[in-house]
Design an enzyme around this catalytic site. Structure first.
Site, mmCIF file in Angstrom:
data_model
loop_
_atom_site.group_PDB
_atom_site.id
_atom_site.type_symbol
_atom_site.label_atom_id
_atom_site.label_comp_id
_atom_site.label_asym_id
_atom_site.label_seq_id
_atom_site.Cartn_x
_atom_site.Cartn_y
_atom_site.Cartn_z
ATOM 1 N N HIS A 65 0.805 -1.227 0.000
ATOM 2 C CA HIS A 65 0.000 0.000 0.000
ATOM 3 C C HIS A 65 0.833 1.270 0.000
ATOM 4 O O HIS A 65 0.428 2.281 -0.545
ATOM 5 C CB HIS A 65 -0.994 -0.017 1.152
ATOM 6 C CG HIS A 65 -2.170 -0.881 0.835
ATOM 7 N ND1 HIS A 65 -2.273 -2.169 1.278
ATOM 8 C CD2 HIS A 65 -3.242 -0.651 0.055
ATOM 9 C CE1 HIS A 65 -3.375 -2.688 0.789
ATOM 10 N NE2 HIS A 65 -3.984 -1.793 0.051
ATOM 11 N N GLU B 186 -11.843 -9.787 -5.951
ATOM 12 C CA GLU B 186 -10.398 -9.851 -5.699
ATOM 13 C C GLU B 186 -9.996 -11.159 -5.027
ATOM 14 O O GLU B 186 -8.862 -11.301 -4.585
ATOM 15 C CB GLU B 186 -9.932 -8.637 -4.887
ATOM 16 C CG GLU B 186 -10.688 -8.381 -3.609
ATOM 17 C CD GLU B 186 -10.224 -7.113 -2.885
ATOM 18 O OE1 GLU B 186 -9.120 -6.620 -3.145
ATOM 19 O OE2 GLU B 186 -10.984 -6.642 -2.020
ATOM 20 N N ASP C 87 -5.037 -8.102 -5.261
ATOM 21 C CA ASP C 87 -5.335 -9.244 -4.399
ATOM 22 C C ASP C 87 -5.706 -10.476 -5.203
ATOM 23 O O ASP C 87 -5.380 -11.595 -4.812
ATOM 24 C CB ASP C 87 -6.443 -8.883 -3.401
ATOM 25 C CG ASP C 87 -5.870 -8.142 -2.199
ATOM 26 O OD1 ASP C 87 -4.818 -8.598 -1.688
ATOM 27 O OD2 ASP C 87 -6.424 -7.113 -1.793
ATOM 28 N N CYS D 130 -9.880 -2.070 -11.011
ATOM 29 C CA CYS D 130 -9.261 -0.995 -10.231
ATOM 30 C C CYS D 130 -7.924 -1.398 -9.624
ATOM 31 O O CYS D 130 -7.321 -0.633 -8.879
ATOM 32 C CB CYS D 130 -10.206 -0.488 -9.151
ATOM 33 S SG CYS D 130 -10.558 -1.721 -7.893
HETATM 34 C C1 PEP Z 1 -6.748 -4.789 -5.250
HETATM 35 O O1 PEP Z 1 -6.644 -5.683 -4.411
HETATM 36 O O2 PEP Z 1 -6.468 -4.948 -6.454
HETATM 37 C C2 PEP Z 1 -7.223 -3.454 -4.861
HETATM 38 C C3 PEP Z 1 -7.494 -2.534 -5.762
HETATM 39 O O3 PEP Z 1 -7.342 -3.206 -3.538
HETATM 40 P P1 PEP Z 1 -6.102 -2.928 -2.560
HETATM 41 O O4 PEP Z 1 -4.880 -2.743 -3.409
HETATM 42 O O5 PEP Z 1 -6.448 -1.696 -1.806
HETATM 43 O O6 PEP Z 1 -6.064 -4.153 -1.726
HETATM 44 MG MG MG Z 2 -7.506 -5.513 -2.439
#
Ligand code: PEP
Ligand code: MG
Length: 563
Positions: free
Chosen positions: A188, A438, A462, A509
């Site tokens: 993150h 995900e 994920d 996303c």
């Molecule tokens: C993902 O898992 O692709 C996602 C967009 O969520 P995050 O990266 O916040 O886990």
């Molecule tokens: Mg995610």
């Protein structure tokens, strides 16, 4: 000149001095002073420097995020003007002939303990404010490198590791680049750096230079001149003149390319054969909204609401959340804003969540599982969201879904919340409700899930982690990670197909959405929206505008899916 290698998470070149960021919370030592009056004067000087700094913060915050949010700094000023607090510190220095740092820490700790012992939410906030003010005073008293990301000039920030909540506190204008020794490209913190559009490296390789020299330690880098090449993943410490010259030329070239991308602003993300695929932005902090607007995104496809929680020392209230969601929706006008509900656990932690340490956190209590375990916390967020929904085009999105059963529980809680608001006579909007796909479980049952929701958004970060059993935080697994693995691409294709069969829309996303190698494939699959970090919006728009799928859609699918 020494060259260290890391993994690039955001391209671009930075040239400047290194600032070594060290974690806060070091212990303060007590030592006797011979002249307590001189120590009191030293304290007063630090006090006035802190005051100056806070009023600067206030003005800046008011400019960037509005006066309501900037008010936190005027609250800090009030603490600094509290006579009782100041007199207690000075009298501690005089009566015990101790150093100012010790007196500040001891008195502030008393206040923090007193406020924390009161159950009241307001008092808890005061305790947190007091802690922060005391940190700032200690910083002003110390000559050591800062602790909380307080930067005086534009620098290359180098750290062992940076938590998302630490990254978010840094002044974007003063950060030329982020470099961490730990971390992986899909963590993150890396995503945050990317969304800030700052050249960044993670996982600085094995602490050995290219010439094989030994690592001198993090501290030794502080204050030294360096170049970060976010395109090749190099940190060049004390570069030679010609290297700097070459890098400046590259920087210039990048500026020109940027100018081309800026010419994409105001244009639509339409393929040569006329398909419009909106390119939206992923936002993970308040600064992200500015970048979203700056990069002309066609909406917000993912607002990671957990950052509102990670920024704080206690749960944000319904009112605090409502104000922020409302502001987002109002700023985006008629463009859609997808706000994801709290997605914590795994690498996103805050002490006050009191999550139990787990053997296997990525597969533990995270995402929607946290919300369904503490429905009273979840309902506060849902209330804030539905209320804000009256002010724009809101879509609420739920993370880490694995089953229809979860979705039904969520939807029944959402109905409860709406019913409560109706009874209380509080206006709310009828937001769309969708889920992130995900987990492989969700992708493979997307036909069933599609009947329960208004939209899907595929979280490829994920989905890849769980689909390939590759921990996204573990830099050692780099060689085993294949972003183009047909297992993942097939799950994406299947999800989009099932969404369309049920008549709902499906976006992507995760980070793969920004991979220009895959844009043609995603369009061939029929994706309805791509949401990427704000700096990737214009390159992606430019790519979409070069694509025509009229003739070779099937061929593209076959090539990638290997079916
Ligand atoms: C993902 O898992 O692709 C996602 C967009 O969520 P995050 O990266 O916040 O886990
Ligand atoms: Mg995610």
């Amino acid at each position: 000149m020494k060259v260290y290698r890391g993994k690039s998470v955001c391209g671009g070149i930075a040239i400047g001095k290194i600032y070594v960021y060290q974690k806060g919370g070091q212990s303060v030592t007590r030592y006797p002073v011979e002249d307590p009056e001189a120590e009191v004067s030293r304290f007063r000087e630090a006090l006035s420097r802190t005051e100056e700094q806070l009023s600067h913060f206030y003005e800046k915050a008011a400019h960037q995020v509005g006066e309501a949010d900037a008010a936190i700094f005027s609250g800090y000023q009030m603490i600094l003007h509290d006579r009782e607090y100041l007199e207690s510190i000075e009298s501690r220095i005089r009566s015990r002939s101790v150093n100012a740092e010790y007196a500040v820490a001891a008195i502030s700790d008393n206040y923090v303990a007193m406020f924390s012992s009161l159950e009241d939410e307001y008092m808890q906030t005061k305790a947190a404010d007091m802690r922060d003010v005391s940190e700032r005073l200690l910083e002003a008293l110390s000559d050591s490198p800062g602790r909380k990301g307080r930067l005086e000039e534009p620098v290359i920030v180098v750290a062992q590791d940076l938590a998302p909540s630490e990254t978010i506190q840094m002044d974007r204008e003063k950060v030329l680049s982020f470099v961490t020794l730990g971390g992986s490209p899909t963590s993150h913190t890396a995503i945050l750096a990317r969304s800030m559009g700052i050249p960044a490296l993670v996982g600085l390789a094995s602490h050995v230079t290219e010439g094989g020299e030994k690592w001198e330690g993090l501290k030794a880098l502080h204050g030294r001149m360096a170049v970060v090449d976010g395109n090749t993943g190099a940190l060049i410490v004390e570069p030679e003149e010609e290297v700097i010259l070459h890098m400046r030329q590259l920087q210039e070239k990048e500026r020109e390319e940027r100018a081309f991308l800026l010419s994409m602003k105001g244009k639509k993300s339409v393929t040569l054969d006329g398909r419009h695929v909106p390119v939206c932005a992923n936002v993970g902090n308040r600064g992200g909204l500015g970048l979203t607007l700056e990069n002309d995104a066609e909406g917000i496809g993912l607002f990671r609401s957990e950052y509102l929680y990670l920024e704080k020392d206690s749960y944000p209230t319904e009112e605090e959340q409502f104000e922020i969601y409302k502001m987002l929706l109002e700023k985006m006008g008629d463009r859609r804003v997808v706000i994801r509900t709290l997605d914590v656990g795994a690498d996103k932690q805050a002490d006050y969540f009191a999550l139990v340490k787990e053997e296997n956190p990525a597969m533990g209590l995270r995402g929607i599982r946290v919300s369904l375990t503490w429905p009273e916390v979840f309902k506060v967020q849902l209330r804030a969201l539905f209320r804000a929904g009256a002010f724009g085009r809101l879509a609420i999105m739920y993370p880490m879904i694995t089953s229809v059963k979860e979705v039904r529980r969520i939807r029944s809680l959402a109905e409860e919340v709406k019913e409560e608001l109706r009874k209380e006579g509080i206006p709310y909007g009828n937001a769309e409700q969708g889920i992130m796909i995900e987990t492989p479980a969700a992708a493979l049952t997307s036909d069933l899930l599609a009947k329960e929701v208004d939209f899907f958004s595929i979280g490829t970060n994920d989905l890849s982690q769980y689909g390939m059993a590759i921990d996204r935080q573990n830099p050692q697994l780099e060689d085993f990670y294949d972003p183009y693995h047909p297992a993942i691409l097939r799950m994406i294709a299947r999800t989009i197909q099932n969404a369309h069969r049920a008549g709902i829309w499906c976006g992507i996303c995760g980070e793969l959405g920004a991979d220009l190698e895959l844009t043609e494939l995603f369009l061939a699959m029929g994706v309805d929206e791509l949401s990427v970090s704000p700096v990737s919006v214009l390159p992606l728009r430019s790519r979409i505008r070069q694509i025509s799928l009229k003739e070779h859609r099937e061929e593209v699918l076959r090539k990638w899916l290997q079916e």
